[in-house]
Design an enzyme around this catalytic site. Structure first.
Site, PDB file in Angstrom:
ATOM      1  N   ARG A 107       0.820  -1.218   0.000  1.00  0.00           N
ATOM      2  CA  ARG A 107       0.000   0.000   0.000  1.00  0.00           C
ATOM      3  C   ARG A 107       0.848   1.260   0.000  1.00  0.00           C
ATOM      4  NH1 ARG A 107      -5.262   0.013   2.245  1.00  0.00           N
ATOM      5  NH2 ARG A 107      -5.995  -2.096   2.056  1.00  0.00           N
ATOM      6  N   TYR A 212      -0.325 -13.387   0.270  1.00  0.00           N
ATOM      7  CA  TYR A 212       0.301 -13.134  -1.037  1.00  0.00           C
ATOM      8  C   TYR A 212       1.654 -12.444  -0.866  1.00  0.00           C
ATOM      9  CZ  TYR A 212      -2.370  -8.672  -0.578  1.00  0.00           C
ATOM     10  OH  TYR A 212      -2.944  -7.503  -0.141  1.00  0.00           O
ATOM     11  N   ASP A 277     -13.705   5.535  -0.587  1.00  0.00           N
ATOM     12  CA  ASP A 277     -14.494   4.955   0.509  1.00  0.00           C
ATOM     13  C   ASP A 277     -15.539   5.915   1.047  1.00  0.00           C
ATOM     14  OD1 ASP A 277     -13.198   2.553   0.393  1.00  0.00           O
ATOM     15  OD2 ASP A 277     -12.369   2.630   2.424  1.00  0.00           O
TER      16      ASP A 277
HETATM   17  P1  FAD Z   1      -8.791   6.212   3.113  1.00  0.00           P
HETATM   18  O1  FAD Z   1      -7.668   5.308   2.791  1.00  0.00           O
HETATM   19  O2  FAD Z   1      -9.582   5.965   4.327  1.00  0.00           O
HETATM   20  O3  FAD Z   1      -8.226   7.692   3.097  1.00  0.00           O
HETATM   21  C1  FAD Z   1      -8.928   8.765   3.654  1.00  0.00           C
HETATM   22  C2  FAD Z   1      -7.925   9.885   3.925  1.00  0.00           C
HETATM   23  O4  FAD Z   1      -8.621  11.047   4.321  1.00  0.00           O
HETATM   24  C3  FAD Z   1      -6.951   9.537   5.051  1.00  0.00           C
HETATM   25  O5  FAD Z   1      -5.650   9.899   4.657  1.00  0.00           O
HETATM   26  C4  FAD Z   1      -7.451  10.388   6.221  1.00  0.00           C
HETATM   27  O6  FAD Z   1      -6.426  10.763   7.105  1.00  0.00           O
HETATM   28  C5  FAD Z   1      -8.024  11.580   5.476  1.00  0.00           C
HETATM   29  N1  FAD Z   1      -9.096  12.285   6.191  1.00  0.00           N
HETATM   30  C6  FAD Z   1     -10.099  11.741   6.906  1.00  0.00           C
HETATM   31  N2  FAD Z   1     -10.905  12.695   7.364  1.00  0.00           N
HETATM   32  C7  FAD Z   1     -10.426  13.865   6.923  1.00  0.00           C
HETATM   33  C8  FAD Z   1     -10.834  15.223   7.055  1.00  0.00           C
HETATM   34  N3  FAD Z   1     -11.917  15.529   7.777  1.00  0.00           N
HETATM   35  N4  FAD Z   1     -10.100  16.185   6.460  1.00  0.00           N
HETATM   36  C9  FAD Z   1      -8.980  15.880   5.734  1.00  0.00           C
HETATM   37  N5  FAD Z   1      -8.543  14.612   5.593  1.00  0.00           N
HETATM   38  C10 FAD Z   1      -9.266  13.619   6.160  1.00  0.00           C
HETATM   39  N6  FAD Z   1      -8.853  -2.517  -1.717  1.00  0.00           N
HETATM   40  C11 FAD Z   1      -8.345  -3.030  -2.867  1.00  0.00           C
HETATM   41  O7  FAD Z   1      -8.535  -2.445  -3.940  1.00  0.00           O
HETATM   42  N7  FAD Z   1      -7.610  -4.186  -2.861  1.00  0.00           N
HETATM   43  C12 FAD Z   1      -7.369  -4.890  -1.703  1.00  0.00           C
HETATM   44  O8  FAD Z   1      -6.692  -5.917  -1.721  1.00  0.00           O
HETATM   45  C13 FAD Z   1      -7.902  -4.381  -0.484  1.00  0.00           C
HETATM   46  N8  FAD Z   1      -7.698  -5.053   0.668  1.00  0.00           N
HETATM   47  C14 FAD Z   1      -8.205  -4.551   1.828  1.00  0.00           C
HETATM   48  C15 FAD Z   1      -7.992  -5.268   3.007  1.00  0.00           C
HETATM   49  C16 FAD Z   1      -8.500  -4.781   4.195  1.00  0.00           C
HETATM   50  C17 FAD Z   1      -8.278  -5.565   5.462  1.00  0.00           C
HETATM   51  C18 FAD Z   1      -9.219  -3.554   4.204  1.00  0.00           C
HETATM   52  C19 FAD Z   1      -9.777  -2.990   5.478  1.00  0.00           C
HETATM   53  C20 FAD Z   1      -9.442  -2.841   3.033  1.00  0.00           C
HETATM   54  C21 FAD Z   1      -8.946  -3.337   1.830  1.00  0.00           C
HETATM   55  N9  FAD Z   1      -9.140  -2.649   0.626  1.00  0.00           N
HETATM   56  C22 FAD Z   1      -8.651  -3.160  -0.536  1.00  0.00           C
HETATM   57  C23 FAD Z   1      -9.908  -1.386   0.585  1.00  0.00           C
HETATM   58  C24 FAD Z   1      -9.000  -0.175   0.470  1.00  0.00           C
HETATM   59  O9  FAD Z   1      -8.026  -0.209   1.488  1.00  0.00           O
HETATM   60  C25 FAD Z   1      -9.805   1.109   0.604  1.00  0.00           C
HETATM   61  O10 FAD Z   1     -10.972   1.029  -0.163  1.00  0.00           O
HETATM   62  C26 FAD Z   1      -9.017   2.332   0.134  1.00  0.00           C
HETATM   63  O11 FAD Z   1      -7.791   2.399   0.804  1.00  0.00           O
HETATM   64  C27 FAD Z   1      -9.844   3.593   0.369  1.00  0.00           C
HETATM   65  O12 FAD Z   1      -9.072   4.732   0.046  1.00  0.00           O
HETATM   66  P2  FAD Z   1      -9.661   6.182   0.336  1.00  0.00           P
HETATM   67  O13 FAD Z   1      -8.593   7.129  -0.063  1.00  0.00           O
HETATM   68  O14 FAD Z   1     -10.998   6.333  -0.264  1.00  0.00           O
HETATM   69  O15 FAD Z   1      -9.892   6.238   1.899  1.00  0.00           O
END
Ligand code: FAD
Length: 371
Positions: A107, A212, A277
């Site tokens: 990641r 993996y 997400d």
């Molecule tokens: P996040 O990674 O949650 O990022 C949100 C960001 O916003 C963070 O940096 C946080 O600090 C910031 N933030 C939060 N609130 C605020 C605010 N109010 N103001 C400013 N910043 C803020 N996905 C895959 O595609 N393949 C996989 O193999 C996979 N395996 C997974 C295994 C597990 C166990 C889990 C739990 C998830 C897995 N996922 C996988 C899903 C994937 O990790 C997430 O869907 C993805 O990381 C989401 O990214 P994001 O940027 O939307 O959210």
């Protein structure tokens, strides 16, 4: 603060991808991240061809592959008997059919590659700023932050993750507890009986383990999931020796509760739109959360180019394409989790269906990985 065209709230994989693609399309972008440092949890990520195709289009796939692994097979095993139930060949034919490889990566490597890509495109990256709320009016939106700063943009993209604050402006819902808990762990390869060419999912009663390789096979990644609350070792006590042996390589000091939300019908309010997400949190059984966030960024960039000059049309187009697609992935991930964790008669039937699966059929993968 100078007004920008695009403000992004959140610097995870979803926010960075959206910021990068908007900057690449020629827009001025500022990204606000709550944490004091940009980063990701040090675990692995599977990237299906629907995501690697997108990365290839952005010119970033080679870098991701160079830090990752191209597994040869995705294998499903019964965690109790250790029997191989079915598998997916990830080689040449798979890559040709889906126009991209299946890649497993660290990641933090993907996150760093996206962060550098943002820097190269001139994204203004701001750390330590938490966006508390967004007001949207007419042809712009304002982000109000915990430190008192106010940022203005033509559009705000809410990429603040599963616990999104910004989602509350559009959808009235809460994260849904699945009742399952994950332990992760990465460790140096060697001394462990794992095929370095495979992603293996061990399916057990109310538990599973995914293994993996990472970083050209130098590291291994594991995720063990079980129905909580309870003890990790006890949850896997019916499992075979290989699964039990793997448990000693998991981090014991941290765990993740597995949450999602029901699909939302709208991700847009005026000039605020959700990505990643924040828009479509899903259970991890299809390994698609980050992949879908990359798809979001790609579609939003395409729509904003197609409707240049009208953010309202671009956001409407984005939502129209992405909502049904991600709703299907969210719903299927829940079902897939149920199938993985059955016991008794359900387990017998699942195993028989998997054993007798037509290996030449693509019906379970075309909808997800296909163009
Ligand atoms: P996040 O990674 O949650 O990022 C949100 C960001 O916003 C963070 O940096 C946080 O600090 C910031 N933030 C939060 N609130 C605020 C605010 N109010 N103001 C400013 N910043 C803020 N996905 C895959 O595609 N393949 C996989 O193999 C996979 N395996 C997974 C295994 C597990 C166990 C889990 C739990 C998830 C897995 N996922 C996988 C899903 C994937 O990790 C997430 O869907 C993805 O990381 C989401 O990214 P994001 O940027 O939307 O959210």
């Amino acid at each position: 603060m100078k007004r920008v065209e695009v403000l992004v709230a959140g610097g995870g994989i979803g926010g960075l991808a959206a910021a990068y693609t908007q900057a690449r399309a020629g827009r001025g972008v500022r990204l606000l991240e709550r944490a004091e440092e940009f980063g990701e949890v040090g675990a692995g990520l599977q990237l299906g061809p629907n995501a690697t195709r997108v990365l290839a289009g952005w010119g970033l796939l080679d870098e991701v592959v160079a830090t990752g692994v191209l597994p040869r097979r995705l294998v499903f095993r019964d965690a109790v008997s250790a029997e191989e139930l079915t598998h997916l060949d990830l080689g040449g034919e798979f890559q040709r059919r889906y126009h991209g490889p299946y890649v497993v990566a660290h990641r933090s490597d993907l996150h760093r590659i996206l962060l550098r890509a943002c820097e190269r495109e001139g994204v203004e990256l701001v750390k330590g700023v938490s966006v508390e709320r967004v007001e949207t009016a007419g042809s712009g939106a304002r982000a109000f932050c915990a430190d008192g700063s106010v940022h203005e943009g033509d559009v705000v993209l809410g990429a603040d993750g599963l616990q999104s604050r910004l989602r509350a402006k559009i959808v009235t819902d809460s994260p849904v507890e699945s009742g399952f808990v994950a332990h992760r762990g990465t460790f140096p390869a060697g001394g462990v009986d794992i095929n370095p060419d495979e992603v293996v999912a061990w399916l057990g009663p109310d538990c599973h383990l995914v293994q993996y390789p990472l970083r050209q096979g130098e590291m291994l990644n594991q995720v063990a999931v079980f129905r909580g609350p309870g003890d990790l070792d006890a949850a896997f006590e019916r499992c075979c020796d290989q699964v039990q042996a793997a448990l000693s390589h998991l981090w014991r000091d941290r765990h993740w509760n597995m949450l999602d939300r029901a699909p939302a019908t709208s991700w847009v309010d005026g000039r605020l739109a959700l990505v990643g997400d924040a828009a479509h949190p899903m259970l991890q059984y299809l390994a698609q959360g980050a992949c879908q966030a990359l798809e979001d960024a790609q579609v939003l960039a395409e729509q904003s180019v197609k409707h240049a000059g009208s953010w309202d049309d671009a956001l409407a187009g984005y939502q129209e394409i992405r909502v049904p697609r991600t709703a299907r992935v969210q719903a299927t991930a829940r079902i897939w989790g149920d199938i993985w964790h059955v016991d008794g008669l359900g387990r017998t039937m699942r195993n028989e269906l998997m054993r007798t699966r037509d290996l030449s059929s693509h019906k379970y993968t075309d909808w997800l990985y296909g163009v």
